[in-house]
Design a protein around this motif. Sequence first.
Motif, PDB file in Angstrom:
ATOM      1  N   ILE A  34     138.150 -39.382 -42.871  1.00  0.00           N
ATOM      2  CA  ILE A  34     137.153 -38.364 -43.206  1.00  0.00           C
ATOM      3  C   ILE A  34     136.705 -38.556 -44.642  1.00  0.00           C
ATOM      4  N   ASN A  35     135.402 -38.687 -44.815  1.00  0.00           N
ATOM      5  CA  ASN A  35     134.791 -38.836 -46.140  1.00  0.00           C
ATOM      6  C   ASN A  35     135.396 -40.004 -46.917  1.00  0.00           C
ATOM      7  N   GLY A  36     135.599 -41.096 -46.210  1.00  0.00           N
ATOM      8  CA  GLY A  36     136.054 -42.316 -46.862  1.00  0.00           C
ATOM      9  C   GLY A  36     137.534 -42.388 -47.142  1.00  0.00           C
ATOM     10  N   GLU A  37     138.338 -41.454 -46.619  1.00  0.00           N
ATOM     11  CA  GLU A  37     139.771 -41.457 -46.871  1.00  0.00           C
ATOM     12  C   GLU A  37     140.539 -41.275 -45.566  1.00  0.00           C
ATOM     13  N   PHE A  38     141.718 -41.909 -45.500  1.00  0.00           N
ATOM     14  CA  PHE A  38     142.622 -41.684 -44.379  1.00  0.00           C
ATOM     15  C   PHE A  38     143.390 -40.400 -44.644  1.00  0.00           C
ATOM     16  N   VAL A  39     143.309 -39.468 -43.703  1.00  0.00           N
ATOM     17  CA  VAL A  39     143.832 -38.118 -43.894  1.00  0.00           C
ATOM     18  C   VAL A  39     144.889 -37.832 -42.837  1.00  0.00           C
ATOM     19  N   ALA A  72     134.897 -33.304 -40.911  1.00  0.00           N
ATOM     20  CA  ALA A  72     134.278 -34.585 -40.544  1.00  0.00           C
ATOM     21  C   ALA A  72     132.778 -34.429 -40.338  1.00  0.00           C
ATOM     22  N   ALA A  73     132.376 -33.381 -39.619  1.00  0.00           N
ATOM     23  CA  ALA A  73     130.946 -33.163 -39.387  1.00  0.00           C
ATOM     24  C   ALA A  73     130.224 -32.838 -40.689  1.00  0.00           C
ATOM     25  N   HIS A  74     130.863 -32.045 -41.543  1.00  0.00           N
ATOM     26  CA  HIS A  74     130.249 -31.694 -42.832  1.00  0.00           C
ATOM     27  C   HIS A  74     130.090 -32.932 -43.708  1.00  0.00           C
ATOM     28  N   SER A  75     131.100 -33.776 -43.716  1.00  0.00           N
ATOM     29  CA  SER A  75     131.025 -35.016 -44.495  1.00  0.00           C
ATOM     30  C   SER A  75     129.884 -35.893 -44.012  1.00  0.00           C
ATOM     31  N   ALA A  76     129.748 -36.026 -42.693  1.00  0.00           N
ATOM     32  CA  ALA A  76     128.669 -36.846 -42.135  1.00  0.00           C
ATOM     33  C   ALA A  76     127.308 -36.265 -42.463  1.00  0.00           C
ATOM     34  N   GLN A  77     127.203 -34.938 -42.426  1.00  0.00           N
ATOM     35  CA  GLN A  77     125.929 -34.297 -42.732  1.00  0.00           C
ATOM     36  C   GLN A  77     125.529 -34.512 -44.191  1.00  0.00           C
ATOM     37  N   LEU A  78     126.487 -34.369 -45.092  1.00  0.00           N
ATOM     38  CA  LEU A  78     126.187 -34.580 -46.501  1.00  0.00           C
ATOM     39  C   LEU A  78     125.811 -36.032 -46.783  1.00  0.00           C
ATOM     40  N   ALA A  79     126.506 -36.958 -46.129  1.00  0.00           N
ATOM     41  CA  ALA A  79     126.245 -38.377 -46.375  1.00  0.00           C
ATOM     42  C   ALA A  79     124.898 -38.821 -45.819  1.00  0.00           C
ATOM     43  N   PHE A  80     124.397 -38.129 -44.809  1.00  0.00           N
ATOM     44  CA  PHE A  80     123.163 -38.559 -44.157  1.00  0.00           C
ATOM     45  C   PHE A  80     121.974 -38.567 -45.112  1.00  0.00           C
ATOM     46  N   GLY A  81     121.878 -37.548 -45.958  1.00  0.00           N
ATOM     47  CA  GLY A  81     120.723 -37.464 -46.853  1.00  0.00           C
ATOM     48  C   GLY A  81     120.560 -38.708 -47.713  1.00  0.00           C
ATOM     49  N   GLU A  82     121.665 -39.236 -48.214  1.00  0.00           N
ATOM     50  CA  GLU A  82     121.605 -40.426 -49.060  1.00  0.00           C
ATOM     51  C   GLU A  82     121.489 -41.691 -48.220  1.00  0.00           C
ATOM     52  N   TRP A  83     122.261 -41.755 -47.123  1.00  0.00           N
ATOM     53  CA  TRP A  83     122.293 -42.972 -46.307  1.00  0.00           C
ATOM     54  C   TRP A  83     120.937 -43.250 -45.676  1.00  0.00           C
ATOM     55  N   VAL A 223     129.752 -41.729 -44.192  1.00  0.00           N
ATOM     56  CA  VAL A 223     128.812 -42.351 -43.254  1.00  0.00           C
ATOM     57  C   VAL A 223     129.492 -42.571 -41.902  1.00  0.00           C
ATOM     58  N   LEU A 224     130.764 -42.973 -41.929  1.00  0.00           N
ATOM     59  CA  LEU A 224     131.564 -43.064 -40.707  1.00  0.00           C
ATOM     60  C   LEU A 224     132.792 -42.193 -40.877  1.00  0.00           C
ATOM     61  N   ASN A 225     133.046 -41.328 -39.895  1.00  0.00           N
ATOM     62  CA  ASN A 225     134.243 -40.495 -39.873  1.00  0.00           C
ATOM     63  C   ASN A 225     134.918 -40.671 -38.511  1.00  0.00           C
ATOM     64  N   VAL A 226     136.244 -40.640 -38.482  1.00  0.00           N
ATOM     65  CA  VAL A 226     136.995 -40.819 -37.239  1.00  0.00           C
ATOM     66  C   VAL A 226     137.935 -39.635 -37.053  1.00  0.00           C
ATOM     67  N   VAL A 227     137.803 -38.978 -35.901  1.00  0.00           N
ATOM     68  CA  VAL A 227     138.669 -37.851 -35.549  1.00  0.00           C
ATOM     69  C   VAL A 227     139.355 -38.163 -34.225  1.00  0.00           C
ATOM     70  N   HIS A 228     140.315 -37.321 -33.849  1.00  0.00           N
ATOM     71  CA  HIS A 228     141.122 -37.598 -32.659  1.00  0.00           C
ATOM     72  C   HIS A 228     141.225 -36.361 -31.777  1.00  0.00           C
ATOM     73  N   GLY A 229     141.752 -36.595 -30.582  1.00  0.00           N
ATOM     74  CA  GLY A 229     142.013 -35.485 -29.676  1.00  0.00           C
ATOM     75  C   GLY A 229     141.388 -35.698 -28.319  1.00  0.00           C
ATOM     76  N   SER A 230     141.418 -34.641 -27.527  1.00  0.00           N
ATOM     77  CA  SER A 230     140.882 -34.729 -26.167  1.00  0.00           C
ATOM     78  C   SER A 230     139.821 -33.652 -25.966  1.00  0.00           C
ATOM     79  N   HIS A 231     140.098 -32.661 -25.124  1.00  0.00           N
ATOM     80  CA  HIS A 231     139.040 -31.740 -24.703  1.00  0.00           C
ATOM     81  C   HIS A 231     138.419 -30.965 -25.868  1.00  0.00           C
ATOM     82  N   ARG A 232     139.244 -30.433 -26.764  1.00  0.00           N
ATOM     83  CA  ARG A 232     138.688 -29.609 -27.835  1.00  0.00           C
ATOM     84  C   ARG A 232     137.822 -30.430 -28.785  1.00  0.00           C
ATOM     85  N   THR A 233     138.224 -31.659 -29.016  1.00  0.00           N
ATOM     86  CA  THR A 233     137.399 -32.527 -29.865  1.00  0.00           C
ATOM     87  C   THR A 233     136.080 -32.842 -29.177  1.00  0.00           C
ATOM     88  N   VAL A 234     136.147 -33.157 -27.891  1.00  0.00           N
ATOM     89  CA  VAL A 234     134.927 -33.448 -27.129  1.00  0.00           C
ATOM     90  C   VAL A 234     133.998 -32.245 -27.124  1.00  0.00           C
TER      91      VAL A 234
END
Length: 523
Positions: A34-39, A72-83, A223-234
Amino acid sequence: MLAFTLRRQARPLQRQLQQRGVSGVSGATTKMFINGEFVESQSSEWTEIRNPATQEVVSRVPQSTAQELEAAAHSAQLAFGEWRRTSVLSRQRKMLDLQHAIRGSMDALAHSIVAEQGKVLSDARGDVMRGLQVVEDMANITNYMQGAKLEVSADMDTYTVREPLGVVAGICPFNFPAMIPLWMFPVALATGNTCVLKPSERDPGAAMILAQLCNDVGIPSGVLNVVHGSHRTVDFLTADPRIRAVSFVGGDRAGRHIYERAMQHGKRCQANLGAKNHAIVLPDADKEHALNAIAGAAFGAAGQRCMALSVAVLVGDAGAWVDEIVERARALRVDGGLEPDADLGPMITRDALARAEQLVQSAADEGAHIALDGRGVRVAKYPDGNFLGPTVIDHATPAMQCYQQEIFGPVLTCIRVKTLDDALALVNANRYGNGASVFTRSGPCARKVQAEIEAGQLGINVPIPVPLPMFAFTGNKASFLGDANFYGRSGVGFYTQLKTVTSLWRKQDADDRQAAVHMPTIH
């Protein structure tokens, strides 16, 4: 002794991944990116990832919490404006750098896939290579992003520009841990979007390595974020208003849920679902080539491919070739993925193995002949593996469960018909439309199949007709939901929207007078 051998083989890989905080290490937890870091997740819900050949715990993967998904979604949204304002040439450069980094990490990626998914090492490398080809194709993004222009009237031009959507999401299956993520996020990023990626909770290690490589080549944080999980993540990814589009590859039930939910929330969605791929075998085919191709395509990757060739439709005298298919299948070596000369490894989980075995039994119960039974295969070095040997079901009918359902294992169902027309009618009556093949020496017969088959991808004397990335993966019917396919020009179209501009610059407004040299006067 076995566990010691596996740890010794994996030790250099483990050290590399431990240094990076990436999953794929025995006893480790799988982090988020998330936001360029492993969390490290703060979740209370974890799923064990087990090596399918040994049942050894490789890692533990979290169900990302609501706060982590929001981050993760907030990070992607903020990064979009610049990217999005980054030039297409700069994004092209990142794709070139990324493909170089993936090539340099081929062994790490392949070993992660073997440990978590169970593929043999050569097939794991192929998994990475086919995804790498998509990244390489994105180096052509400057051509894909070009628009059209026309002077529609005097001094008036209309032209189109292709713009990114915003934040997009990718939801990936277990069977191609590297290739499918690489179908998604490189295309999304090259077109100027940012991405939240959810790898399969069964084998996320390859996706985490790819995230690290994106960091290494300087793709900006968020710009790229990776999250995990099943139904709730989907459910989060398909409902969150910041996410504009969802890509999915996987099974029917999940795919329909994701597609319908994404549509309800006003998102674009492309979803590759189940398959039942047929090979029509005519008696005039090159016999050796056809039988070898069918055996490889049916049993490779333990049949866990959406393009696996799972049904042989044997026309006329070709029905007598079943015994020779069995001979070739029996010669394939079932073993652990890192063993030399292994042809197919274990299935992903005990549940997947049990389901495949049940469908084989149903075929026998419904009157088919089990010409080769791979149930109960024993691999001495891997007594706890999820192994199913190559299995051939003969004299099946379209009404049987083994035909109606996608087995997703190393099982070939053989159906005998009298004519090519019978074969075409059988294939076209199937609800799926991912791929099909025909084996013949007859040009007219091949042309007839090409014209009449209702599968999205056809191989003529080619068993697995997955197109290269300059085309697109074009499954149809119940195998695909959406109207824009994965990768290639179609994939670029999915992740972008057209803006049409009409501009007027009148010639008479141009100041083309000569420079004035006289003293200005006031009127």
